[in-house]
Design an enzyme around this catalytic site. Structure first.
Site, PDB file in Angstrom:
ATOM      1  N   ASP A   1      37.581  40.777  44.622  1.00 28.76           N
ATOM      2  CA  ASP A   1      36.978  41.237  45.880  1.00 28.76           C
ATOM      3  C   ASP A   1      36.942  42.761  45.989  1.00 28.76           C
ATOM      4  OD1 ASP A   1      36.612  38.647  46.719  1.00 28.76           O
ATOM      5  OD2 ASP A   1      38.432  38.591  47.955  1.00 28.76           O
TER       6      ASP A   1
ATOM      7  N   LYS B   1      37.321  41.691  55.188  1.00 29.74           N
ATOM      8  CA  LYS B   1      36.021  41.000  55.052  1.00 29.74           C
ATOM      9  C   LYS B   1      36.176  39.528  55.416  1.00 29.74           C
ATOM     10  CE  LYS B   1      36.940  38.394  51.223  1.00 29.74           C
ATOM     11  NZ  LYS B   1      37.260  37.001  51.481  1.00 29.74           N
TER      12      LYS B   1
HETATM   13  O1  C5P Z   1      40.582  38.282  41.145  1.00 32.62           O
HETATM   14  P1  C5P Z   1      41.775  37.916  41.967  1.00 32.62           P
HETATM   15  O2  C5P Z   1      43.018  38.561  41.476  1.00 32.62           O
HETATM   16  O3  C5P Z   1      41.554  38.102  43.422  1.00 32.62           O
HETATM   17  O4  C5P Z   1      41.945  36.355  41.769  1.00 32.62           O
HETATM   18  C1  C5P Z   1      43.140  35.689  42.008  1.00 32.62           C
HETATM   19  C2  C5P Z   1      43.067  34.312  41.363  1.00 32.62           C
HETATM   20  O5  C5P Z   1      42.093  33.518  42.029  1.00 32.62           O
HETATM   21  C3  C5P Z   1      42.605  34.345  39.919  1.00 32.62           C
HETATM   22  O6  C5P Z   1      43.699  34.480  39.050  1.00 32.62           O
HETATM   23  C4  C5P Z   1      41.922  33.006  39.756  1.00 32.62           C
HETATM   24  O7  C5P Z   1      42.888  32.010  39.532  1.00 32.62           O
HETATM   25  C5  C5P Z   1      41.336  32.746  41.125  1.00 32.62           C
HETATM   26  N1  C5P Z   1      39.909  33.130  41.220  1.00 32.62           N
HETATM   27  C6  C5P Z   1      38.958  32.316  40.609  1.00 32.62           C
HETATM   28  N2  C5P Z   1      37.626  32.640  40.701  1.00 32.62           N
HETATM   29  C7  C5P Z   1      37.239  33.723  41.409  1.00 32.62           C
HETATM   30  C8  C5P Z   1      38.192  34.534  42.051  1.00 32.62           C
HETATM   31  C9  C5P Z   1      39.521  34.204  41.934  1.00 32.62           C
HETATM   32  O8  C5P Z   1      39.298  31.331  39.966  1.00 32.62           O
HETATM   33  N3  C5P Z   1      35.933  33.987  41.503  1.00 32.62           N
END
Ligand code: C5P
Length: 285
Positions: free
Chosen positions: A135, A11
């Site tokens: 995501d 994406k």
């Molecule tokens: O959800 P995901 O594992 O992809 O996110 C990785 C890191 O990115 C999270 O631990 C967080 O620190 C940050 N993040 C965030 N806000 C979001 C998505 C991700 O702060 N909306």
């Protein structure tokens, strides 16, 4: 059904606005997700027990560090099935902002659900996905969608007129968490094209390519460019070689350039490939 093969589409974010940091450390977003044709390919078949992940293509972990493995493990522990063998052909660059790991997790949720007739609805699969990564729910649904919250509160949007893309990833990857920490330290220069979500939504509803092009933007771009100035250099290079717009993907560091058509995209890519071997021509789905 004994064997199932599924694509796992990457994406880009047409617009990405960071609204603020939450008490749980995540950040509230408003973003327009768009699936792209660039995909990994996963094959699922039954096995007697456990989770066996084999990979080809770009090197990725084969154990629980892999989000596809974790997706299978989650469904196994919550809904029960004997065992699954997954082969993953990895083609989406890693740690690029293209949701490659999330796409593999989403395909695994869909594939395992179908293979073992678990009976979960797309909405339930998206909720399982939210526990694996922000995501993943979008990757379960795919297409064009507005994401709020962490990105997991989704509203579907009509399909886009096809945009031809040149994706360019520098040799390094970026940690999403590090980019959001950078945003906390100061969002960075807001001189870069600000995302215009309202205009983008209106343009998408009307199928207005020019309006979509004029509204692209990503609030995280200024942060990642501050941490890794090469991202800005890639943007400039794409524009100099003829891309109409060049915007960072997700938290980066990959950048997508939009080209007038497929031939122009291939011409731009052949110029960029000399400096950046991880340059790929693709299009929106
Ligand atoms: O959800 P995901 O594992 O992809 O996110 C990785 C890191 O990115 C999270 O631990 C967080 O620190 C940050 N993040 C965030 N806000 C979001 C998505 C991700 O702060 N909306």
């Amino acid at each position: 059904m004994d064997v199932l093969t599924l694509p796992a589409y990457g994406k880009i974010n047409l617009t990405l606005k960071v609204l603020g940091r939450r008490s749980d450390g995540y950040h509230n977003l408003s973003t327009i997700f768009q699936s792209i044709a660039l995909a990994d390919r996963l094959t699922f078949s039954r096995c007697r027990e456990g989770i066996r992940l084999e990979t080809s293509g770009l090197p990725v972990p084969q154990g629980p560090e892999n989000l596809a493995y974790r997706a299978a493990a989650r469904l196994q522990s919550r809904y029960g099935f004997p065992g699954v063998r997954i082969t993953l052909k990895k083609q989406i660059p890693l740690a690029a902002g293209l949701a490659g790991g999330s796409a593999d997790a989403a395909a695994t949720l869909i594939g395992v659900n179908a293979l073992f007739n678990l009976g979960l609805t797309p909405g339930q699969l998206a909720r399982e996905g939210a526990a694996l990564g922000s995501d993943v729910p979008f990757c379960v649904i795919g297409g064009t969608a507005l994401g709020r919250g962490r990105g997991e509160e989704l509203s579907l949007l009509p399909p886009l007129p096809t945009l031809w893309l040149v994706l360019v990833k520098p040799s390094f990857g970026v940690s999403t968490a590090a980019v959001y920490r950078g945003w906390d330290a100061g969002p960075g220069q807001t001189t870069m094209e600000a995302p215009d979500e309202e205009r983008a939504l209106e343009a998408i509803r009307r199928g207005d390519r020019a309006g979509i092009m004029a509204s692209l933007g990503n609030d995280l771009e200024a942060v990642t460019c501050r941490l890794y100035p090469e991202v800005m250099a890639i943007k400039m290079r794409l524009l100099a070689e003829g891309a109409e717009r060049a915007v960072m993907c997700g938290s980066g560091p990959a950048v997508f350039g939009v080209a007038a058509d497929g031939e122009t995209a291939r011409r731009i890519a052949s110029r960029l490939q000399e400096t950046y071997p991880e340059t790929i021509v693709t299009r929106t789905l």
